[in-house]
Design a protein around this motif. Structure first.
Motif, PDB file in Angstrom:
ATOM      1  N   ILE A  32       0.821  -1.210   0.000  1.00  0.00           N
ATOM      2  CA  ILE A  32       0.000   0.000   0.000  1.00  0.00           C
ATOM      3  C   ILE A  32       0.858   1.265   0.000  1.00  0.00           C
ATOM      4  O   ILE A  32       0.668   2.154  -0.826  1.00  0.00           O
ATOM      5  N   ILE A  33       1.850   1.331   0.900  1.00  0.00           N
ATOM      6  CA  ILE A  33       2.593   2.599   0.963  1.00  0.00           C
ATOM      7  C   ILE A  33       3.406   2.838  -0.315  1.00  0.00           C
ATOM      8  O   ILE A  33       3.522   3.968  -0.767  1.00  0.00           O
ATOM      9  N   ASN A  34       3.944   1.780  -0.906  1.00  0.00           N
ATOM     10  CA  ASN A  34       4.774   2.015  -2.082  1.00  0.00           C
ATOM     11  C   ASN A  34       3.970   2.229  -3.347  1.00  0.00           C
ATOM     12  O   ASN A  34       4.483   2.740  -4.344  1.00  0.00           O
ATOM     13  N   ALA A  35       2.691   1.801  -3.323  1.00  0.00           N
ATOM     14  CA  ALA A  35       1.821   2.121  -4.457  1.00  0.00           C
ATOM     15  C   ALA A  35       1.473   3.606  -4.447  1.00  0.00           C
ATOM     16  O   ALA A  35       0.987   4.142  -5.431  1.00  0.00           O
ATOM     17  N   CYS A  36       1.730   4.266  -3.311  1.00  0.00           N
ATOM     18  CA  CYS A  36       1.424   5.690  -3.178  1.00  0.00           C
ATOM     19  C   CYS A  36       2.643   6.577  -3.407  1.00  0.00           C
ATOM     20  O   CYS A  36       2.672   7.726  -2.979  1.00  0.00           O
ATOM     21  N   LYS A  37       3.692   6.015  -4.000  1.00  0.00           N
ATOM     22  CA  LYS A  37       4.930   6.802  -4.115  1.00  0.00           C
ATOM     23  C   LYS A  37       5.346   6.977  -5.570  1.00  0.00           C
ATOM     24  O   LYS A  37       4.952   6.209  -6.442  1.00  0.00           O
ATOM     25  N   ALA A  38       6.184   7.982  -5.763  1.00  0.00           N
ATOM     26  CA  ALA A  38       6.851   8.142  -7.054  1.00  0.00           C
ATOM     27  C   ALA A  38       8.102   7.253  -7.049  1.00  0.00           C
ATOM     28  O   ALA A  38       8.593   6.909  -5.972  1.00  0.00           O
ATOM     29  N   PRO A  39       8.634   6.881  -8.216  1.00  0.00           N
ATOM     30  CA  PRO A  39       9.797   5.975  -8.258  1.00  0.00           C
ATOM     31  C   PRO A  39      10.947   6.428  -7.366  1.00  0.00           C
ATOM     32  O   PRO A  39      11.550   5.599  -6.673  1.00  0.00           O
ATOM     33  N   MET A  40      11.223   7.719  -7.376  1.00  0.00           N
ATOM     34  CA  MET A  40      12.345   8.217  -6.570  1.00  0.00           C
ATOM     35  C   MET A  40      12.166   7.929  -5.082  1.00  0.00           C
ATOM     36  O   MET A  40      13.090   7.505  -4.398  1.00  0.00           O
ATOM     37  N   ALA A  41      10.924   8.164  -4.598  1.00  0.00           N
ATOM     38  CA  ALA A  41      10.651   7.975  -3.175  1.00  0.00           C
ATOM     39  C   ALA A  41      10.830   6.515  -2.779  1.00  0.00           C
ATOM     40  O   ALA A  41      11.241   6.215  -1.654  1.00  0.00           O
ATOM     41  N   ILE A  42      10.534   5.589  -3.686  1.00  0.00           N
ATOM     42  CA  ILE A  42      10.711   4.167  -3.373  1.00  0.00           C
ATOM     43  C   ILE A  42      12.186   3.849  -3.214  1.00  0.00           C
ATOM     44  O   ILE A  42      12.594   3.160  -2.280  1.00  0.00           O
ATOM     45  N   THR A  43      13.012   4.393  -4.110  1.00  0.00           N
ATOM     46  CA  THR A  43      14.442   4.119  -4.016  1.00  0.00           C
ATOM     47  C   THR A  43      15.011   4.686  -2.724  1.00  0.00           C
ATOM     48  O   THR A  43      15.862   4.062  -2.088  1.00  0.00           O
ATOM     49  N   GLU A  44      14.529   5.867  -2.333  1.00  0.00           N
ATOM     50  CA  GLU A  44      15.062   6.488  -1.126  1.00  0.00           C
ATOM     51  C   GLU A  44      14.707   5.713   0.134  1.00  0.00           C
ATOM     52  O   GLU A  44      15.580   5.429   0.948  1.00  0.00           O
ATOM     53  N   SER A  45      13.435   5.375   0.295  1.00  0.00           N
ATOM     54  CA  SER A  45      13.032   4.659   1.511  1.00  0.00           C
ATOM     55  C   SER A  45      11.848   3.735   1.228  1.00  0.00           C
ATOM     56  O   SER A  45      10.705   4.156   1.309  1.00  0.00           O
ATOM     57  N   PRO A  46      12.130   2.485   0.854  1.00  0.00           N
ATOM     58  CA  PRO A  46      11.040   1.574   0.532  1.00  0.00           C
ATOM     59  C   PRO A  46      10.232   1.130   1.752  1.00  0.00           C
ATOM     60  O   PRO A  46       9.114   0.654   1.594  1.00  0.00           O
ATOM     61  N   VAL A  47      10.775   1.297   2.953  1.00  0.00           N
ATOM     62  CA  VAL A  47      10.085   0.761   4.126  1.00  0.00           C
ATOM     63  C   VAL A  47       9.202   1.799   4.812  1.00  0.00           C
ATOM     64  O   VAL A  47       8.108   1.498   5.261  1.00  0.00           O
ATOM     65  N   SER A  48       9.670   3.038   4.859  1.00  0.00           N
ATOM     66  CA  SER A  48       8.906   4.039   5.601  1.00  0.00           C
ATOM     67  C   SER A  48       7.833   4.652   4.709  1.00  0.00           C
ATOM     68  O   SER A  48       7.845   4.507   3.492  1.00  0.00           O
ATOM     69  N   ALA A  49       6.895   5.344   5.349  1.00  0.00           N
ATOM     70  CA  ALA A  49       5.792   5.944   4.620  1.00  0.00           C
ATOM     71  C   ALA A  49       6.176   7.302   4.038  1.00  0.00           C
ATOM     72  O   ALA A  49       5.339   7.972   3.439  1.00  0.00           O
ATOM     73  N   ALA A  50       7.425   7.725   4.217  1.00  0.00           N
ATOM     74  CA  ALA A  50       7.844   9.028   3.722  1.00  0.00           C
ATOM     75  C   ALA A  50       7.723   9.084   2.204  1.00  0.00           C
ATOM     76  O   ALA A  50       8.144   8.168   1.503  1.00  0.00           O
ATOM     77  N   GLY A  51       7.128  10.154   1.729  1.00  0.00           N
ATOM     78  CA  GLY A  51       7.006  10.332   0.288  1.00  0.00           C
ATOM     79  C   GLY A  51       5.745   9.749  -0.303  1.00  0.00           C
ATOM     80  O   GLY A  51       5.489   9.884  -1.487  1.00  0.00           O
ATOM     81  N   ALA A  52       4.956   9.080   0.550  1.00  0.00           N
ATOM     82  CA  ALA A  52       3.704   8.504   0.054  1.00  0.00           C
ATOM     83  C   ALA A  52       2.615   9.562   0.097  1.00  0.00           C
ATOM     84  O   ALA A  52       2.486  10.278   1.078  1.00  0.00           O
ATOM     85  N   SER A  53       1.870   9.652  -0.981  1.00  0.00           N
ATOM     86  CA  SER A  53       0.771  10.615  -0.967  1.00  0.00           C
ATOM     87  C   SER A  53      -0.383  10.091  -1.810  1.00  0.00           C
ATOM     88  O   SER A  53      -0.184   9.299  -2.723  1.00  0.00           O
ATOM     89  N   LEU A  54      -1.575  10.580  -1.447  1.00  0.00           N
ATOM     90  CA  LEU A  54      -2.770  10.105  -2.115  1.00  0.00           C
ATOM     91  C   LEU A  54      -2.780  10.527  -3.580  1.00  0.00           C
ATOM     92  O   LEU A  54      -3.194   9.767  -4.458  1.00  0.00           O
ATOM     93  N   SER A  55      -2.270  11.733  -3.836  1.00  0.00           N
ATOM     94  CA  SER A  55      -2.293  12.214  -5.220  1.00  0.00           C
ATOM     95  C   SER A  55      -1.386  11.359  -6.103  1.00  0.00           C
ATOM     96  O   SER A  55      -1.686  11.081  -7.256  1.00  0.00           O
ATOM     97  N   GLN A  56      -0.248  10.917  -5.504  1.00  0.00           N
ATOM     98  CA  GLN A  56       0.646  10.052  -6.266  1.00  0.00           C
ATOM     99  C   GLN A  56      -0.016   8.703  -6.536  1.00  0.00           C
ATOM    100  O   GLN A  56       0.142   8.128  -7.619  1.00  0.00           O
TER     101      GLN A  56
END
Lengths: 288, 354
Positions: A32-56
Motif C-alpha cells: 500500500i505505501i509504495n503504491a502511493c509513491k513516485a519511483p524516486m521515493a521508493i528508491t530512497e526509503s522503501p520501508v517508511s511511509a515518507a514520500g507517500a501521498s494520495l495524489s501520487q
C-alpha cells in the motif's frame, strides 16, 4: 497455576499473536505505501511511509489503468464474466450430475463417479499442452473459436472444476433422505421437478461451499487462462494482465504495486463482507 | 394432462430440427466448407436433440432420458478438457509432436532425453526437497497457529482472519509483492545479515528459502483453519478428565490432542504435499526459476530455483519443445500419483495405530 500466572500467559499469547499478525500484514503494508509513491521515493526509503501521498497513488492508478499492457477495466471485466459464468454453470451442472450419480446405483453411474474421483489427482501440467491443441483443433473444426475466447475458457473451467464439485455435492446429497423423493414421485412429480423443486433448494449450503472453493481458484488462476487466452492477446484475465504488464517494460515498482493493489482489492473487499462463509467454505471443502 | 398433447407435437419438431442441424453442421465441418454459421448450427443441433429427448412423451424411458440430459453437460466438458487431452498427451509424449503436428513415433526417446537433461534432474531434486521442507514447516507452523488461535483470547477472530488473508491472493500477485519486499524493502537488512550487496533473490541458495518463506506465508493460515476445526472436535470432557488426572499441557497435547486429530493431520499433509508439488505461480513471479548453480553433474545450470511444474512449462512454451515437455508432464503425473497414494496409505496405517 495461580491467577497471576494465568493472566501473564494470556498476555504473552496475545503479544505473540499480534506479532505474527504484524508479520503477516507487513507485505500488505509495503504494497500500500509504495503504491502511493513516485519511483524516486521508493528508491530512497522503501520501508517508511515518507514520500507517500494520495495524489501520487491516483497518478499511479491512472497510469496503470490506461496502460496498453494492463487494460484494467477490460481484464477486470473478463475476469468477472469468466468467474461468475463458470461458477453458475458448475453449480447447476454439478448438482444435476451429482444427483443422477447419487440416485442411480447402476454400473454406469458408479464408473462415472470413480473416474471423476480418480481424475482429481491429475495435475494440470499433464493435460495442459494437449489441451491447447485439442481446443485449437476443436475450434477450427466446429467453427467456434475455443482459444483466445471467453466461452472457451468457461468451458475449460467447467471441465476442470467438475470433478471436485461433483465429489463434494455427492457427499451432501447422500445425506438427503430418499423418502422425500419417493413421496414426491408418488404424488405425480416428474424426476426433473423432483430435482429442481425439492433437491436443488436443499443444496444451498453446499453450493455456497463449492462456489467459494471454485471461485477462489478461478479468480486467482494464472496458468490456464495464460495458455488458453495467450499472454499477449486481446482477451485476458487479471492475473494474465498483471503478468504481461510486468513483463512489458523495465521494472517500475510504483506501477507494478499499483497494479497489484488493484488486483488484490476486490478479493479483500469480498472477504471483509463474507468472511465467515469463505472460511467455513474453505474448511468444509478440504475436510470432505 | 394438457401438457402432454403439446409435448406430442413439440418433441418431434425439436428432435427433427436438432438432428437435421446437428448433421448439417457436421457435414459442413467434414467437407471443410468453412461457413461461419456452422458453429451456431451445431449448438442449435445439440440443444434441439437434448430438449427434444427431454420433452418426449414417454413414461417408461423418461427417467433414463433425464439422467442422460442431466449428466451430459458436465461429462461433455470434462471429457473434452481432461480425458481427451490426457490420452492425447500421453500419446504425444511418444512422438516428435511440436504442439501442432505429429510427425513420427519416436518410442521412449523423449523420456530418455528428459533424464539426460541435468536441468530436469535438478528440478526433480529441488522439487522433492521443497515438498518435504514445505510439508513439515507448513504443518508445524499451521498447527502452532491453530493452538494459539483455538485458545480463549481477545481478538481471536481477527487473528484467524488475518492469518488466512494471504491465501485469498493469487500466486502471481503474491510473488511480485514479495519480490519487491525481498529485493527492495528488505535489502538493507539482508545486506547486513548475509553480507551481500545485492538482492537475496539473486543468490540461488537464499532464493530457494525465500520461496519457502512466501509459500508458508501464503498457505499456513489456510491449513491452520483446518487444524482449528480438527481441534474443536476433541471433546471437552476428555480434556477436563485429563486435567483432573493431573496431565500437564505437554502430555495433553501429545497424548490426547494429536492422536485425536490424526485424520485432520492426514488431510493437511495431503493438501500441503500435493499443492507444494504443483506450485507454479509463486515460482514464476518470484524468481522466474532463475539462479545459477555452479556444479551439478559436472556442469553449471541457470535454472537454480526452477521447480518441476515450471520446468515443464518452460520446456514446452518458452523453448518450444512440446514433445519433451509432454514427456516430462507424464513423468510429473506418475510421480505425483505414486507419492500421494503412498502418503494416504502410510497415514491411514498411522491413524489406525493411534
Amino acid at each position: 497455576m495461580n491467577r497471576e500466572e494465568k493472566k501473564s500467559v494470556k498476555v504473552l499469547k496475545f503479544i505473540v499473536a499480534l506479532l505474527i499478525a504484524i508479520y503477516v500484514l507487513l507485505p500488505f503494508y509495503l504494497l500500500i505505501i509504495n503504491a502511493c509513491k513516485a519511483p524516486m521515493a521508493i528508491t530512497e526509503s522503501p520501508v517508511s511511509a515518507a514520500g507517500a501521498s494520495l495524489s501520487q497513488l491516483i497518478q499511479n492508478l491512472k497510469d496503470v489503468i490506461n496502460n496498453v499492457h494492463f487494460e484494467f477495466w477490460y481484464a477486470f471485466g473478463s475476469s468477472v464474466v469468466i468467474t461468475v459464468v463458470s461458477l453458475v454453470l458448475l453449480a447447476l451442472f454439478g448438482s444435476m450430475a451429482a444427483w443422477v450419480i447419487c440416485r442411480n446405483k447402476t454400473k454406469w453411474s458408479t464408473a462415472i463417479y470413480f473416474i471423476f474421483i480418480a481424475s482429481m489427482i491429475i495435475p494440470f501440467q499433464a493435460v495442459m499442452l494437449a489441451l491447447i491443441s485439442t481446443f485449437r483443433d476443436a475450434g477450427n473444426f466446429i467453427g467456434i473459436p475455443m482459444l483466445r475466447s471467453i466461452p472457451g475458457t468457461i468451458f475449460a473451467y467447467c471441465g476442470f472444476g467438475g470433478a471436485m464439485t461433483v465429489f463434494i455435492l455427492v457427499g451432501f446429497i447422500k445425506g438427503i433422505p430418499y423418502e422425500l423423493e419417493e413421496a414426491a414421485s408418488i404424488d405425480g412429480c416428474s424426476p426433473e421437478a423432483v430435482f429442481f423443486r425439492i433437491i436443488f433448494p436443499l443444496l444451498k449450503p453446499v453450493i455456497v461451499t463449492v462456489t467459494i472453493l471454485n471461485g477462489m481458484w478461478i479468480w486467482n488462476d494464472y496458468l490456464l487462462p495464460s495458455l488458453l487466452l495467450g499472454s499477449s492477446s486481446e482477451v485476458k484475465t487479471l492475473p494474465v494482465a498483471i503478468q504481461s504488464f510486468v513483463g512489458s517494460f523495465v521494472v517500475q515498482w510504483n506501477l507494478i504495486l499499483a497494479a497489484a493493489l488493484l488486483t488484490v482489492t476486490p478479493m479483500v473487499i469480498i472477504f471483509l463482507f463474507a468472511q465467515k462463509q469463505i472460511i467455513a467454505g474453505m474448511v468444509d471443502g478440504a475436510i470432505k | 394432462m394438457s401438457g402432454n398433447s403439446s409435448k406430442k407435437i413439440l418433441a418431434p419438431i425439436l428432435l427433427v430440427v436438432g438432428v437435421v442441424s446437428f448433421i448439417a453442421a457436421l457435414v459442413i465441418d467434414f467437407m471443410e466448407l468453412g461457413y461461419e454459421f456452422r458453429g451456431s448450427l451445431l449448438i442449435i443441433g445439440i440443444l434441439g436433440i437434448l430438449l427434444g429427448l427431454f420433452t418426449l412423451p414417454t413414461e417408461k424411458y423418461h427417467r433414463n432420458i433425464v439422467n442422460f440430459v442431466f449428466l451430459f453437460p458436465l461429462l461433455f466438458t470434462f471429457g473434452v478438457t481432461v480425458i481427451i487431452p490426457l490420452i492425447l498427451g500421453i500419446g504425444y509424449s511418444f512422438t516428435d509432436w511440436d504442439g501442432i503436428m505429429v510427425g513420427n513415433f519416436v518410442g521412449f526417446d523423449n523420456y530418455v532425453k528428459a533424464f539426460q537433461q541435468p536441468s530436469f534432474l535438478y528440478s526433480i531434486l529441488l522439487t522433492a526437497l521443497f515438498v518435504v521442507i514445505n510439508m513439515i514447516l507448513v504443518n508445524l507452523v499451521a498447527f502452532l497457529l491453530a493452538l494459539l488461535c483455538s485458545s480463549k483470547m481477545k481478538g481471536v477472530g481477527f487473528f484467524r482472519a488475518t492469518y488466512f488473508l494471504p491465501n485469498l491472493i493469487g500466486g502471481i500477485v503474491l510473488g511480485y509483492i514479495w519480490q519487491f519486499a525481498f529485493s527492495k524493502a528488505l535489502l538493507g537488512l539482508t545486506e547486513k545479515l548475509f553480507d551481500l550487496n545485492y538482492s537475496i533473490l539473486s543468490e540461488t541458495k537464499f532464493a530457494f528459502w525465500c520461496i519457502i518463506i512466501v509459500y508458508i506465508w501464503q498457505y499456513a493460515g489456510y491449513i491452520m483453519l483446518i487444524y482449528i476445526t480438527g481441534l474443536n472436535t476433541v471433546p471437552r470432557e476428555v480434556l477436563e478428565a485429563s486435567a483432573i488426572d493431573g496431565a500437564n499441557a505437554w502430555s495433553t497435547l501429545f497424548q490426547i490432542k494429536i492422536p485425536m486429530i490424526a485424520s485432520t493431520i492426514t488431510i493437511c499433509t495431503f493438501l500441503t504435499l500435493t499443492n507444494a508439488f504443483k506450485m507454479f505461480d509463486v515460482n514464476l513471479s518470484l524468481t522466474g526459476g532463475n539462479g545459477s548453480v555452479q556444479n551439478f553433474m559436472g556442469g553449471s545450470l541457470t535454472n537454480g530455483t526452477e521447480m518441476l511444474a515450471l520446468n515443464i512449462y518452460s520446456t514446452a512454451i518458452n523453448k518450444n519443445n512440446y514433445a519433451l515437455g509432454q514427456a516430462k508432464a507424464v513423468l510429473f503425473f506418475i510421480i505425483l500419483a505414486v507419492v500421494s497414494i503412498v502418503q494416504v496409505r502410510v497415514s491411514n496405517k498411522k491413524e489406525v495405530e493411534m
